[in-house]
Design an enzyme around this catalytic site. Sequence first.
Site, PDB file in Angstrom:
ATOM      1  N   HIS A 116      40.255  -0.742  31.685  1.00  9.89           N
ATOM      2  CA  HIS A 116      40.028  -1.601  30.513  1.00  9.89           C
ATOM      3  C   HIS A 116      40.953  -1.240  29.347  1.00  9.89           C
ATOM      4  O   HIS A 116      41.176  -2.060  28.466  1.00  9.89           O
ATOM      5  CB  HIS A 116      38.593  -1.429  30.000  1.00  9.89           C
TER       6      HIS A 116
ATOM      7  N   HIS B  97      37.217   2.542  36.245  1.00  2.00           N
ATOM      8  CA  HIS B  97      36.881   1.233  35.652  1.00  2.00           C
ATOM      9  C   HIS B  97      37.192   1.211  34.149  1.00  2.00           C
ATOM     10  O   HIS B  97      37.908   0.342  33.658  1.00  2.00           O
ATOM     11  CB  HIS B  97      35.397   0.961  35.910  1.00  2.00           C
ATOM     12  N   GLU B  98      36.684   2.197  33.450  1.00  2.00           N
ATOM     13  CA  GLU B  98      36.837   2.172  31.991  1.00  2.00           C
ATOM     14  C   GLU B  98      38.284   2.414  31.566  1.00  2.00           C
ATOM     15  O   GLU B  98      38.745   1.852  30.579  1.00  2.00           O
ATOM     16  CB  GLU B  98      35.908   3.204  31.322  1.00  2.00           C
TER      17      GLU B  98
HETATM   18  N1  BES Z   1      32.248  -3.163  29.176  1.00  6.25           N
HETATM   19  C1  BES Z   1      31.260  -2.596  30.014  1.00  6.25           C
HETATM   20  C2  BES Z   1      30.094  -2.015  29.245  1.00  6.25           C
HETATM   21  C3  BES Z   1      29.077  -3.035  28.808  1.00  6.25           C
HETATM   22  C4  BES Z   1      28.214  -3.558  29.696  1.00  6.25           C
HETATM   23  C5  BES Z   1      28.942  -3.398  27.497  1.00  6.25           C
HETATM   24  C6  BES Z   1      27.253  -4.474  29.299  1.00  6.25           C
HETATM   25  C7  BES Z   1      28.005  -4.319  27.097  1.00  6.25           C
HETATM   26  C8  BES Z   1      27.150  -4.849  28.002  1.00  6.25           C
HETATM   27  C9  BES Z   1      31.856  -1.476  30.869  1.00  6.25           C
HETATM   28  O1  BES Z   1      33.213  -1.583  31.094  1.00  6.25           O
HETATM   29  C10 BES Z   1      31.198  -1.556  32.212  1.00  6.25           C
HETATM   30  O2  BES Z   1      31.406  -2.499  32.907  1.00  6.25           O
HETATM   31  N2  BES Z   1      30.395  -0.560  32.544  1.00  6.25           N
HETATM   32  C11 BES Z   1      29.686  -0.536  33.792  1.00  6.25           C
HETATM   33  C12 BES Z   1      30.185   0.530  34.683  1.00  6.25           C
HETATM   34  C13 BES Z   1      31.208   0.009  35.603  1.00  6.25           C
HETATM   35  C14 BES Z   1      31.786   1.073  36.476  1.00  6.25           C
HETATM   36  C15 BES Z   1      30.703  -1.107  36.452  1.00  6.25           C
HETATM   37  C16 BES Z   1      28.230  -0.268  33.504  1.00  6.25           C
HETATM   38  O3  BES Z   1      27.917  -0.024  32.360  1.00  6.25           O
HETATM   39  O4  BES Z   1      27.443  -0.355  34.430  1.00  6.25           O
HETATM   40 ZN    ZN Z   2      33.790  -2.977  32.444  1.00  8.27          ZN
END
Ligand code: BES
Ligand code: ZN
Length: 933
Positions: A371, A367-368
Amino acid sequence: MLLVLGRWVSHAFIPRVSTCFPALLPRTILRNFNKIKFIVHIHSAVSVNAVSPNRATMPERRPFVRLPTDVFPVNYGLCLKPDLIDFTFEGKLEAAVEVTQPTNQIVMNCADIDIITASFVPEGGEGEEVNATGFNYQNEDEKVTLSFPSTLQKGSAILKIDFVGELNDKMKGFYRSKYASPSGEVRYAAVTQFEATDARRAFPCWDEPAIKATFDITLIVPKERVALSNMNVIDRKPYPEDAGLVEVKFATTPIMSTYLVAFVIGEYDFVEGQSSDGVLVRVYTPLGKAEQGKFALEVAIKTLPFYKDYFNVPYPLPKIDLIAIADFAAGAMENWGLVTYRETALLIDPKNSCSSSRQWVALVVGHELAHQWFGNLVTMEWWTHLWLNEGFASWIEYLCVDHCFPEYDIWTQFVSADYTRALELDALDNSHPIEVNVGHPSEVDEIFDAISYSKGASVIRMLHDYIGDQDFRKGMNAYLLKFQHKNASTEDLWDCLGQASGKPIAEVMSSWTQQMGFPIIVVDQEQQGDDRIIKLSQKKFCASGPHTAEECPSWMVPVSICTSDDPSHACHKVLLDGTDATITLNNVRPDQWVKINPGTVGFYRLQYSTSMLESLLPGVRDLSLPPVDRLGLQNDLFSLSRAGMISTVDVLRLMEAFINEPNYTVWSDLSCNLGVLSSLLSNTDFHEEIQEFIRDLFTPVGLSLGWDSKPGEGHLEALLRGLVLGKLGKAGHKATLEEARLRFKEHVEGRQVLSADLRSPVYLTVLKHGDSATLDTMLKLHKQADMQEEKNRIERVLGAISAPDLIQKVLIFALSDDVRPQDTVSVIGGVAEGSKQGRKAAWKFVKDNWEELHNRYQGGFLISRLIKLSVDGFANEKMAAEVKSFFESHQAPAAERTVQQCCENILLNAAWLKRDTDDIHQYLLQRKGPPTV
Ligand code: BES
Ligand code: ZN
């Protein structure tokens, strides 16, 4: 089950605590299956809206204006000097800016920072340095206005700002993260989390995704510490004023958004490797745990070339670091070149990590890293298009894991983890469209939910299927090339995909992203000679029953159809662009069944006519229907029963048809729905009967799996065993409980350590039926655990304990120093999910400790998760009113919509209980009667 960033974390993120169950005689189950008759009730649902205090009101909008464009940054020269003892930092910003309109003030974002001095130096030496004469902080708006005594003329200039701030303990901005050294000493790291709107807490900046600039970052840090940022180090020298410090300078970044900037100062070990396309990859771990970074390193090294190939665009930075941070609010964060993770989303110990943790790490890394292209290289123009980032990454992470680990059968798991969760949330009157206008930071926080993530991913999956992989990739590549280093909106992506495919993408997709909800497609059939005539019609699906308002929205729905001749391939595809359609399928014999939505790809529910449904059911029992379709059918019917469109008894009968089910994900989804039902029925006096049902349903599969893995077994068998034993144990299956106690004892006494995959189900089982000694043993194991994964595993099951005084003890533990701040939510959530008494106690605890909890998360997204976990399971109107009234007097701006959704869910539960309790009770009693011949 837990909700993380809007995604139900079951198999994944937080490895799911399996639900599960015990034993009934297979004969009984088969007997009941033979009697299945689905009676489809139309319009029989209780209208929840009629009793609901909340209509589909949008939370009130707070006033908000974006930053003026008369001065914008080109480059940030940023130097930060954190003090890890006093928890403060000093900062110096020298930003190269462009003035486009003469002005005597500069408006920037700034929060929780004190500006000491600010000055403006026109470029080229023509003008004198001008000191700002006023710093006017608009705290509510998180902005500062710098006033200058003279007009700043058009052209290039340097804006200099000296400032100080606090290394806070709120897991946002520039914050401190607590960890223990290998010898047990308490230490702190300084780390960042800027998305969505918290870069402004680390340095004054233009903190909007479309205001991109380059960054030259310098960190002044203790010399024995690791200092990391987005780019590679280009210089490291002693700091002249203090021999204990060094000055670390990083290479200039590409032009990028502020929310993707990151720095980390701490003590870490690492493992490193290089991907086939030449990128240096490092995984940073706590000291002494470098080995635990190897799995993520392997995944990252496989993933980077996969994306390079998929997007046909290379990764643009020379390095990427993946680092585990002890105190971390989200699961992971895609900072460009320096991706931060919770420890449990990155570290894998070959002996002590379970299969679901491996899978979760693979998904999060996938996922990351996605991005890095989709979000970092091309960034959404505004937070309204956040779903583009998150929906896309939440889709492609599965593509990536399917590439790296085909044995995970991850796409079937997508349907259970994301697709069905999204349908569930989006059926509420208080859902919202994927694209939603947001302004104020609290509104931005609010949309990191299952609509952006899971519905976003689901509609992209549907779109990918509609376009085909080849044109989809072509369109993605065009989009990334056209908008690289820039910003884009949802429409820009549709344009590129439309051009690549020649299909009306914008028209089709706007019906999914601009209106909330989704359709239920009503299907009927008629045989005409050799032809099968299929009639389809769509209307909005509502969790409270069929949509009755006069104006019914409609969607452009790509529909595919298959027959029993080839159940996994569509024999017909059609775009349903009106309310109804009639389709003629040639050469379909009367004995063949016809199914809509093979693969469960279309984002809609189905309501088959009684005859069509009955023709499909044998395919569940004889497994001729593919797993993902068995899962989808069960899930649709479960949701129709909650909406009052069919009886819950019909669903119980259907569930019994899964007695021979071999597939992990199908069981997992079914188990989850049974968990929902069991929680609903904990409000009745026949809770034990549903436990018996669960035991009966899961016993055969439990017996065939046994406790120990067999040679050659794979990932999915391990997941299934954990799920089934946990479900059986929780439901009080005697043999399972005895074996779990035995194995737990051996484990605790150090005679036979439990395999990682058996720990959750065993812990859950012994706690559910345990006493204060069991809880104490568990808390001791928690204290001794070295891995965060093990601590989390224990934390999530503690709430299973039954005695009221022990429940209280668990709640107090949740807020103690033994639990990391981000994990408190799952401990309280576990209590609410554990039992009826737990639910009440958890809600009371949240109310009693509201101030502390709210302050701990500063109104961030974790507070929404906490609220949802604590109240969603209630099932009476009084509780809906109580929750509503509590949040009227206790504001949580970023959780307003969650509160409305929870109240709606409570009322839906109440209506469901009223409607079906008697029938369910009757059914559960009669199924124990003597078999009918
Ligand atoms: N961009 C998000 C992190 C984020 C989440 C920043 C909420 C600010 C507020 C990151 O890419 C993300 O989505 N992380 C997920 C994990 C993903 C595998 C679903 C998470 O943090 O749960
Ligand atoms: Zn994300």
